[in-house]
Design a protein around this motif. Structure first.
Motif, PDB file in Angstrom:
ATOM      1  N   TRP A  89       0.831  -1.213   0.000  1.00  0.00           N
ATOM      2  CA  TRP A  89       0.000   0.000   0.000  1.00  0.00           C
ATOM      3  C   TRP A  89       0.863   1.259   0.000  1.00  0.00           C
ATOM      4  CZ3 TRP A  89      -0.751   3.825   3.838  1.00  0.00           C
ATOM      5  CH2 TRP A  89      -1.818   4.705   3.594  1.00  0.00           C
ATOM      6  N   LEU A  90       1.937   1.228   0.766  1.00  0.00           N
ATOM      7  CA  LEU A  90       2.831   2.385   0.848  1.00  0.00           C
ATOM      8  C   LEU A  90       3.684   2.554  -0.405  1.00  0.00           C
ATOM      9  CD1 LEU A  90       4.123   1.915   4.522  1.00  0.00           C
ATOM     10  CD2 LEU A  90       2.758   3.856   3.719  1.00  0.00           C
ATOM     11  N   GLY A  91       3.904   1.467  -1.117  1.00  0.00           N
ATOM     12  CA  GLY A  91       4.797   1.520  -2.267  1.00  0.00           C
ATOM     13  C   GLY A  91       6.257   1.478  -1.887  1.00  0.00           C
ATOM     14  N   GLY A  92       6.558   0.866  -0.749  1.00  0.00           N
ATOM     15  CA  GLY A  92       7.920   0.801  -0.226  1.00  0.00           C
ATOM     16  C   GLY A  92       7.915   1.129   1.255  1.00  0.00           C
ATOM     17  N   LEU A  93       9.070   1.330   1.831  1.00  0.00           N
ATOM     18  CA  LEU A  93       9.154   1.648   3.255  1.00  0.00           C
ATOM     19  C   LEU A  93      10.445   2.408   3.544  1.00  0.00           C
ATOM     20  CD1 LEU A  93       7.670   1.236   5.969  1.00  0.00           C
ATOM     21  CD2 LEU A  93       9.073  -0.808   6.316  1.00  0.00           C
ATOM     22  N   ASP A  94      10.327   3.469   4.322  1.00  0.00           N
ATOM     23  CA  ASP A  94      11.482   4.263   4.743  1.00  0.00           C
ATOM     24  C   ASP A  94      11.688   4.239   6.254  1.00  0.00           C
ATOM     25  OD1 ASP A  94      11.956   5.405   2.045  1.00  0.00           O
ATOM     26  OD2 ASP A  94      10.022   6.368   2.408  1.00  0.00           O
ATOM     27  N   VAL A  95      10.585   4.206   7.007  1.00  0.00           N
ATOM     28  CA  VAL A  95      10.661   4.308   8.471  1.00  0.00           C
ATOM     29  C   VAL A  95       9.840   3.185   9.095  1.00  0.00           C
ATOM     30  CG1 VAL A  95      10.187   5.735  10.498  1.00  0.00           C
ATOM     31  CG2 VAL A  95      10.906   6.815   8.352  1.00  0.00           C
ATOM     32  N   LEU A  96      10.463   2.428   9.987  1.00  0.00           N
ATOM     33  CA  LEU A  96       9.769   1.410  10.777  1.00  0.00           C
ATOM     34  C   LEU A  96       9.825   1.823  12.236  1.00  0.00           C
ATOM     35  CD1 LEU A  96       8.457  -1.323  11.362  1.00  0.00           C
ATOM     36  CD2 LEU A  96      10.764  -2.336  11.299  1.00  0.00           C
ATOM     37  N   LEU A  97       8.665   1.924  12.861  1.00  0.00           N
ATOM     38  CA  LEU A  97       8.601   2.305  14.263  1.00  0.00           C
ATOM     39  C   LEU A  97       7.964   1.160  15.046  1.00  0.00           C
ATOM     40  CD1 LEU A  97       7.650   5.906  15.374  1.00  0.00           C
ATOM     41  CD2 LEU A  97       7.951   3.966  16.896  1.00  0.00           C
ATOM     42  N   ASN A  98       8.823   0.376  15.712  1.00  0.00           N
ATOM     43  CA  ASN A  98       8.371  -0.766  16.511  1.00  0.00           C
ATOM     44  C   ASN A  98       7.955  -0.271  17.894  1.00  0.00           C
ATOM     45  OD1 ASN A  98       8.645  -3.117  14.838  1.00  0.00           O
ATOM     46  ND2 ASN A  98      10.863  -2.854  14.944  1.00  0.00           N
ATOM     47  N   ASN A  99       6.657  -0.085  18.067  1.00  0.00           N
ATOM     48  CA  ASN A  99       6.162   0.570  19.269  1.00  0.00           C
ATOM     49  C   ASN A  99       5.370  -0.333  20.205  1.00  0.00           C
ATOM     50  OD1 ASN A  99       4.944   2.850  20.960  1.00  0.00           O
ATOM     51  ND2 ASN A  99       3.123   2.027  19.930  1.00  0.00           N
ATOM     52  N   ALA A 100       4.621  -1.284  19.679  1.00  0.00           N
ATOM     53  CA  ALA A 100       3.624  -2.006  20.478  1.00  0.00           C
ATOM     54  C   ALA A 100       4.245  -2.693  21.691  1.00  0.00           C
ATOM     55  CB  ALA A 100       2.909  -3.033  19.603  1.00  0.00           C
ATOM     56  N   ALA A 101       3.503  -2.651  22.811  1.00  0.00           N
ATOM     57  CA  ALA A 101       3.951  -3.283  24.055  1.00  0.00           C
ATOM     58  C   ALA A 101       2.785  -3.330  25.026  1.00  0.00           C
ATOM     59  CB  ALA A 101       5.118  -2.509  24.671  1.00  0.00           C
ATOM     60  N   ASN A 102       2.980  -4.064  26.106  1.00  0.00           N
ATOM     61  CA  ASN A 102       1.994  -4.114  27.183  1.00  0.00           C
ATOM     62  C   ASN A 102       2.733  -4.208  28.505  1.00  0.00           C
ATOM     63  OD1 ASN A 102      -0.018  -4.692  29.062  1.00  0.00           O
ATOM     64  ND2 ASN A 102      -1.197  -5.952  27.639  1.00  0.00           N
ATOM     65  N   ASP A 103       2.633  -3.153  29.309  1.00  0.00           N
ATOM     66  CA  ASP A 103       3.381  -3.093  30.569  1.00  0.00           C
ATOM     67  C   ASP A 103       2.527  -3.499  31.767  1.00  0.00           C
ATOM     68  OD1 ASP A 103       1.703  -0.909  30.642  1.00  0.00           O
ATOM     69  OD2 ASP A 103       3.229   0.490  31.364  1.00  0.00           O
ATOM     70  N   ARG A 104       1.626  -4.458  31.581  1.00  0.00           N
ATOM     71  CA  ARG A 104       0.806  -4.890  32.713  1.00  0.00           C
ATOM     72  C   ARG A 104       1.697  -5.440  33.820  1.00  0.00           C
ATOM     73  NH1 ARG A 104      -0.678 -10.435  33.071  1.00  0.00           N
ATOM     74  NH2 ARG A 104      -0.032 -11.720  31.289  1.00  0.00           N
ATOM     75  N   ARG A 105       1.310  -5.143  35.037  1.00  0.00           N
ATOM     76  CA  ARG A 105       2.117  -5.537  36.186  1.00  0.00           C
ATOM     77  C   ARG A 105       1.988  -7.032  36.441  1.00  0.00           C
ATOM     78  NH1 ARG A 105       3.126  -0.664  34.423  1.00  0.00           N
ATOM     79  NH2 ARG A 105       4.182   0.641  35.944  1.00  0.00           N
ATOM     80  N   HIS A 106       3.074  -7.639  36.952  1.00  0.00           N
ATOM     81  CA  HIS A 106       3.066  -9.055  37.251  1.00  0.00           C
ATOM     82  C   HIS A 106       4.104  -9.328  38.340  1.00  0.00           C
ATOM     83  CE1 HIS A 106       5.687  -8.245  33.763  1.00  0.00           C
ATOM     84  NE2 HIS A 106       6.534  -9.079  34.345  1.00  0.00           N
ATOM     85  N   ALA A 107       3.710 -10.142  39.301  1.00  0.00           N
ATOM     86  CA  ALA A 107       4.601 -10.472  40.409  1.00  0.00           C
ATOM     87  C   ALA A 107       5.611 -11.527  39.977  1.00  0.00           C
ATOM     88  CB  ALA A 107       3.790 -10.986  41.593  1.00  0.00           C
TER      89      ALA A 107
END
Length: 257
Positions: A89-107
Motif C-alpha cells: 500500500w505504501l509503495g515501499g518503506l522508509d521508516v519502521l517504528l516498533n512501538n507495540a507493548a503491554n506493561d501490565r504488572r506481574h509479580a
C-alpha cells in the motif's frame, strides 16, 4: 517561558512509515505526528475501534495519507501478512517504528513459563520479526530508519514487572546489534527509552496521586511528560536531520535516570 513551537521536517513529507501499536497512547501520538509531517503512514493495532477512529480523524484533517490494519503481533503469520500488505500500500518503506507493548504488572512469583512466553511475545518478539519482514524493502530505501521502543524501566530498574523490564533491556541491546549489522545497508537503528509518560491508559491504571508524586520526586523536571513529546523525538530520529545517528538509546524521562 514563551510559547513552544515545534519543527517541521521537509524530509518526512511523503516518507513511507509503518507503526505498530498505533491506535492509542504513545503509538497514537506517533501516528498523528508523522501524519502531520505529510508522511504516508500504515499502522496496526488490535483495538479496531480506536484505530479506525484515529484513521478517520486524521484523514479528514491531516496532510498525510494513512491506513489502519488490525494485527495481533503475537501471531507471526499475521505480522508477515500485515507488513506485506502495508508495504504494498505504501509503495515501499522508509521508516519502521516498533512501538507495540503491554506493561501490565506481574509479580515475580506468579510468572509461569507460559506467562513468560506471552509477555515476551507482546513486548519483544514482534519487534524482531516485524523488522525481519520489513528488511527487504528497507534496504531499497535511501533514507531507512528503524526506531524501537525500549524504556528506562531496565535502567532504574523498575519493580513489579520483571519480564517487561527484561524485554525492554533486550530491545536496547538488539537495537545496537542491528545498527551495526545493518549499517552497511545504510539503515539506521535507534531506540527510544521513555520514562513515565502520561498516556490515557497510564492515568487510568498506574498514575495514582501517590505514584505521580514519586515520579516527580525522581525527575529533574517537575512535570509529567506527554506522549507528543516522545513522538517529537521519533520524528527527529526518522528525519534526515539525524542521518548520522545510529545504534543509540535516546532517553526522554525529564531527567529521571
Amino acid at each position: 517561558m514563551g510559547e513552544l513551537r515545534y519543527a517541521q521536517y521537509p524530509s518526512l513529507n511523503r516518507r513511507r512509515v509503518l507503526i505498530t501499536g498505533g491506535a492509542s497512547g504513545i503509538g497514537e501520538a506517533f501516528v498523528e505526528a508523522f501524519a502531520g509531517q505529510g508522511a504516508q503512514v500504515a499502522f496496526c493495532d488490535i483495538d479496531d475501534a480506536a484505530g479506525n477512529v484515529l484513521a478517520e480523524r486524521l484523514e479528514a484533517h491531516g496532510p498525510g495519507r494513512l491506513r489502519y490494519w488490525h494485527c495481533d503481533l503475537t501471531d507471526l503469520d499475521a505480522v508477515r501478512a500485515f507488513v506485506a500488505e502495508a508495504v504494498e500500500w505504501l509503495g515501499g518503506l522508509d521508516v519502521l517504528l516498533n512501538n507495540a507493548a503491554n506493561d501490565r504488572r506481574h509479580a515475580l512469583e506468579a510468572v509461569t513459563p507460559e506467562m513468560w512466553d506471552a509477555l515476551m511475545a507482546v513486548n519483544l518478539r514482534h519487534q524482531f520479526f516485524v523488522t525481519q519482514a520489513a528488511l527487504p524493502v528497507l534496504r531499497q530505501s535511501k533514507a531507512a530508519s528503524i526506531v524501537q521502543m525500549s524504556s528506562i524501566a531496565w535502567m532504574i530498574p523498575s519493580t513489579g514487572l520483571p519480564v517487561y523490564v527484561a524485554a525492554k533491556a533486550a530491545i536496547a541491546a538488539m537495537s545496537r546489534s542491528l545498527a551495526r549489522e545493518l549499517g552497511k545497508d545504510g539503515i539506521r537503528v535507534n531506540a527510544i527509552c521513555p520514562g513515565a509518560i502520561a498516556t490515557e491508559k497510564q492515568r487510568k491504571v498506574v498514575l495514582t496521586a501517590e505514584y505521580e508524586a514519586q515520579v516527580l520526586a525522581a525527575q529533574s523536571l517537575k512535570r509529567m511528560l506527554e506522549p507528543e513529546e516522545v513522538a517529537r523525538l521519533a520524528l527527529f530520529l526518522a528525519a534526515d536531520d539525524s542521518a548520522g545517528i545510529t545504534g543509540q538509546c535516546h532517553i526522554i524521562d525529564a531527567g529521571w535516570v
